[in-house]
Design an enzyme around this catalytic site. Sequence first.
Site: not given
Length: 349
Positions: A134, A136, A211, A235
């Site tokens: 992943k 950024k 997210d 999360k």
Amino acid sequence: MRPLLRRVWRLELPLETPFISATGVLRSRLLFLLTLTDGETCGIGEAAPLPAYDGSNPQQVLVALTSRRGRRPPQARACEELARLDLEARRAGSALCHVVAETVPVNVTLTAGPAEEVAERARQGVRAGFSTFKLKVGLPDDLERVAAVRAAVGSWPALRVDANGRWSVDEAVATIRRLERFDLELVEQPCRTLEELREVRTRVSVPIAADEAVADARDVQRAAALEACDAVCVKLSRAGGVRAAREAIEAAREAGLEPYLASSLDGPWGLAAALQLASEQRLRLASGLATLSLFSGPVRALLPSPANGVAPVPAGPGLGVPCDEATLRGLGAEVVAETAATSGARRVT
């Protein structure tokens, strides 16, 4: 029932290298810990507020943990729940969650930065056996960095990108179309709101993951109703704890969305809880739970390192991570409040 000693700790963990993303540069991570001790057994919870990422207020989280009054942010709720569940599980000699698999698939998290430096970290990940990366994004040099990483890892590993909600709809569509040729697994949170994600999703071919726009089961249901995304990143700290995160995962599956877990640079206690939950839920997508190596110092030794693209799941008891006073003080943690079970809070520092 033995009386409990309740302690709130402050812990600042240095990062090995600056963590660069569209939200800014992070050089250390502030955590608050809650320990519950009965003289024989200790339970620990972790609060991981990250203002630049989730808009949380660390002082508000600390006040909620020390005074136990007023508004309780999700990070404080997660911390309280985790400490209680950990204590109960350690007393019972069992894991905090129902551990089904001994390992869970995890991804390498690549920060932003000079393209060749990021590509070298990706090559290290390939040599370590990782199959999901992943990266950024959300910065002016995205195209160069994504191209460098894809060239570094080759054609097989999955590559997902995360803009942390920094693009407008038109910016997201234009950028994703430029990046499509690098065979992206998904784009995480390209824009800020679910409504914007829905519009982007109708105009690009790459799957979209929510997210920051999704915290709990209610948010997941709304995302599904809007057809805003294909996957959701859950999360524990943002959801408000293990139970809330579990409910969000179950809501995603019921709605036909693919769930996965991630940390926001959590400490080893938050990561251990998430790893156990990922095992319990048999998550298929790689989760962003291989981030302890981003820190420097002895904290890295509190969880086994991932290998070959999977992370070992702590089997317990409880979280399976030390919470004794010597370990916490050795990490640099300091007690900021202490409460006896039969008295009020006594401020220590």
